[in-house]
Design a protein around this motif. Structure first.
Motif, PDB file in Angstrom:
ATOM      1  N   UNK A 178      51.369   0.170  42.640  1.00 16.72           N
ATOM      2  CA  UNK A 178      51.209   1.557  42.217  1.00 16.72           C
ATOM      3  C   UNK A 178      51.113   1.603  40.694  1.00 16.72           C
ATOM      4  N   UNK A 179      50.385   2.568  40.185  1.00 17.11           N
ATOM      5  CA  UNK A 179      50.212   2.711  38.737  1.00 17.11           C
ATOM      6  C   UNK A 179      51.473   3.285  38.099  1.00 17.11           C
ATOM      7  N   UNK A 180      51.746   2.834  36.884  1.00 14.30           N
ATOM      8  CA  UNK A 180      52.868   3.359  36.108  1.00 14.30           C
ATOM      9  C   UNK A 180      52.343   4.249  34.987  1.00 14.30           C
ATOM     10  N   UNK A 181      52.858   5.462  34.850  1.00 10.83           N
ATOM     11  CA  UNK A 181      52.415   6.313  33.734  1.00 10.83           C
ATOM     12  C   UNK A 181      52.980   5.798  32.418  1.00 10.83           C
ATOM     13  N   UNK A 193      52.413  15.662  45.256  1.00 11.96           N
ATOM     14  CA  UNK A 193      53.413  14.604  45.125  1.00 11.96           C
ATOM     15  C   UNK A 193      54.041  14.317  46.485  1.00 11.96           C
ATOM     16  N   UNK A 194      54.389  13.058  46.692  1.00 15.48           N
ATOM     17  CA  UNK A 194      54.876  12.624  47.997  1.00 15.48           C
ATOM     18  C   UNK A 194      56.076  11.703  47.842  1.00 15.48           C
ATOM     19  N   UNK A 195      56.869  11.648  48.913  1.00 15.14           N
ATOM     20  CA  UNK A 195      57.937  10.663  49.055  1.00 15.14           C
ATOM     21  C   UNK A 195      57.689   9.898  50.350  1.00 15.14           C
ATOM     22  N   UNK A 196      58.249   8.704  50.455  1.00 12.73           N
ATOM     23  CA  UNK A 196      58.085   7.897  51.663  1.00 12.73           C
ATOM     24  C   UNK A 196      59.301   6.999  51.840  1.00 12.73           C
ATOM     25  N   UNK A 256      65.631   3.887  45.904  1.00 10.63           N
ATOM     26  CA  UNK A 256      64.744   2.939  45.240  1.00 10.63           C
ATOM     27  C   UNK A 256      63.282   3.139  45.556  1.00 10.63           C
ATOM     28  N   UNK A 257      62.997   3.977  46.553  1.00  8.82           N
ATOM     29  CA  UNK A 257      61.617   4.215  46.954  1.00  8.82           C
ATOM     30  C   UNK A 257      60.871   5.132  46.001  1.00  8.82           C
ATOM     31  N   UNK A 258      59.576   5.286  46.220  1.00  9.84           N
ATOM     32  CA  UNK A 258      58.738   6.010  45.255  1.00  9.84           C
ATOM     33  C   UNK A 258      58.683   7.514  45.457  1.00  9.84           C
ATOM     34  N   UNK A 259      58.660   8.215  44.337  1.00  8.78           N
ATOM     35  CA  UNK A 259      58.153   9.588  44.246  1.00  8.78           C
ATOM     36  C   UNK A 259      56.826   9.452  43.519  1.00  8.78           C
ATOM     37  N   UNK A 266      41.863  10.793  37.703  1.00 11.74           N
ATOM     38  CA  UNK A 266      41.909   9.325  37.723  1.00 11.74           C
ATOM     39  C   UNK A 266      41.661   8.760  39.116  1.00 11.74           C
ATOM     40  N   UNK A 267      41.778   9.620  40.126  1.00 10.16           N
ATOM     41  CA  UNK A 267      41.681   9.205  41.520  1.00 10.16           C
ATOM     42  C   UNK A 267      42.703   8.105  41.817  1.00 10.16           C
ATOM     43  N   UNK A 268      43.936   8.309  41.330  1.00  8.85           N
ATOM     44  CA  UNK A 268      45.005   7.320  41.504  1.00  8.85           C
ATOM     45  C   UNK A 268      46.334   8.020  41.738  1.00  8.85           C
ATOM     46  N   UNK A 269      47.227   7.282  42.407  1.00 12.31           N
ATOM     47  CA  UNK A 269      48.608   7.707  42.505  1.00 12.31           C
ATOM     48  C   UNK A 269      49.418   7.025  41.400  1.00 12.31           C
ATOM     49  N   UNK A 270      50.375   7.769  40.853  1.00  7.66           N
ATOM     50  CA  UNK A 270      51.256   7.241  39.817  1.00  7.66           C
ATOM     51  C   UNK A 270      52.707   7.350  40.283  1.00  7.66           C
ATOM     52  N   UNK A 271      53.489   6.351  39.893  1.00  6.54           N
ATOM     53  CA  UNK A 271      54.916   6.370  40.204  1.00  6.54           C
ATOM     54  C   UNK A 271      55.605   7.304  39.207  1.00  6.54           C
ATOM     55  N   UNK A 272      56.008   8.464  39.690  1.00  2.48           N
ATOM     56  CA  UNK A 272      56.652   9.463  38.834  1.00  2.48           C
ATOM     57  C   UNK A 272      58.167   9.301  38.851  1.00  2.48           C
ATOM     58  N   UNK A 273      58.720   8.979  40.032  1.00  2.00           N
ATOM     59  CA  UNK A 273      60.167   8.870  40.127  1.00  2.00           C
ATOM     60  C   UNK A 273      60.612   7.764  41.063  1.00  2.00           C
ATOM     61  N   UNK A 274      61.888   7.368  40.914  1.00  2.00           N
ATOM     62  CA  UNK A 274      62.544   6.373  41.763  1.00  2.00           C
ATOM     63  C   UNK A 274      63.714   7.073  42.452  1.00  2.00           C
ATOM     64  N   UNK A 275      63.744   7.045  43.767  1.00  2.00           N
ATOM     65  CA  UNK A 275      64.781   7.756  44.521  1.00  2.00           C
ATOM     66  C   UNK A 275      66.168   7.257  44.124  1.00  2.00           C
ATOM     67  N   UNK A 276      67.038   8.202  43.713  1.00  2.00           N
ATOM     68  CA  UNK A 276      68.338   7.821  43.181  1.00  2.00           C
ATOM     69  C   UNK A 276      69.504   8.349  44.014  1.00  2.00           C
ATOM     70  N   UNK A 277      69.739   9.674  44.020  1.00  2.00           N
ATOM     71  CA  UNK A 277      70.891  10.193  44.757  1.00  2.00           C
ATOM     72  C   UNK A 277      70.650  11.651  45.132  1.00  2.00           C
TER      73      UNK A 277
END
Length: 331
Positions: A178-181, A193-196, A256-259, A266-277
């Motif tokens: 996944x791309x990093x901003x 925006x999505x979570x999984x 630890x999973x992606x937001x 850009x036609x891309x998904x970017x990692x905006x957040x890391x699941x914390x609590x």
């Protein structure tokens, strides 16, 4: 966790609710159950089913996604299952992560706890179904674990870690980074925006062994910190995302999973957040909390390049055991 039928299960129901009946010329005993005995027996059988059911399909230690649905095969190719080896020889899912490079997975620091030995861990890529989806999956052992040295288990600040793998992962249609901003993204309604994850489908609920996905909203920082939400507890390095009503959220096991958010230009998904609590799962005005990935770009880059700074005072990570009543870590 039970892995075979080699152990015994004893359930105490109370003798006063059973009546023994003898049968002539029979070595066996038969019991007639009273009404209270029936109630207790049914409760015991339900408990026994909960214990035995995971034997059919291996269980997870810690789980999460509320209000989601099954993800299609290959939908989130950077999704990683981080698993820990147990004494029975099996691996159990502990947390999620995101593939960001050929040999690097980004996750939450709190996932590590006291399991700091890299040899205990493995990362599994290309999964849709836990413990059985081997068509597109690839496993890798972990070579090095790098949690943020200023992670605080009480405030959850700096809840980020990087796992370096023992091998390079080959990209394909089902495994991609996944791309990093490089800077914080300015999100709007044009950026879904999505979570999984494989976590619980509701608070105190059951996990999903099929990867779940859900679309969520990233809230402004001032909304997250308003008095009837998190009341100023969040730092600028934390995000809150979900739904105001609480019908969509991460839960136990999605840690630890992606937001991730989509940028159409850009036609891309970017990692905006890391699941914390979070406080519970799916509660109104208490959405899940995520580490703001863009704010840690320099920290991530330095670990990817192996250029960690050397300071005179050792940077020691202390994982403290905290007992929570309503607040829980998203494990």
């Amino acid at each position: 966790r039970l892995r075979s039928f080699t152990c015994s299960c004893w359930v105490t129901l109370g003798q006063s609710h059973f009546f023994e009946v003898s049968q002539p010329h029979s070595p066996h005993r038969m019991f007639v159950v009273g009404e209270e005995g029936k109630r207790r027996l049914l409760a015991a059988l339900r408990l026994l089913w909960i214990v035995i059911k995971p034997l059919v399909d291996e269980t997870t230690e810690e789980e999460r996604i509320v209000g989601g649905h099954d993800a299609e095969v290959g939908r989130w190719p950077w999704q990683v299952s981080l698993q820990v080896h147990h004494t029975n020889g099996r691996y159990l899912h502990v947390c999620a992560g995101s593939l960001i490079d050929y040999d690097s997975v980004l996750t939450a620091a709190h996932c590590i706890q006291n399991r700091t030995t890299p040899q205990l861990w493995r990362a599994v890529f290309g999964l849709r179904r836990l413990y059985g989806d081997k068509i597109h999956s690839v496993n890798s052992q972990v070579m090095k674990i790098m949690p943020h040295c200023r992670y605080d288990a009480r405030s959850h600040v700096n809840d980020i870690a990087l796992f370096k793998l023992s091998q390079f992962i080959t990209y394909n249609d089902y495994i991609q980074p996944i791309c990093l901003p490089s800077t914080p993204l300015l999100l709007s309604d044009r950026n879904p925006c999505y979570i999984s994850g494989w976590g619980l489908t509701k608070e105190n609920g059951t996990p999903s062994y099929i990867l779940q996905e859900a679309e969520i909203k990233v809230f402004p920082h001032e909304v997250c910190n308003s008095y009837d939400w998190y009341n100023g507890q969040l730092s600028r390095n934390q995000l809150c995302a979900g739904s105001e009503s609480g019908h969509v959220d991460t839960c136990l096991g999605d840690s630890g999973g992606p937001l991730m958010c989509y940028l159409p230009d850009d036609d891309k998904f970017y990692l905006v957040g890391i699941t914390s609590f979070g406080i519970g799962c799916g509660r109104p005005k208490l959405p899940g909390i995520y580490i703001h990935a863009a704010n840690y770009r320099s920290w991530i880059d330095s670990r990817l390049l192996g250029k960690t700074s050397i300071v005179s005072i050792p940077c020691v990570l202390i994982f403290s055991t905290v007992v929570w009543v309503t607040i829980h870590l998203v494990l």
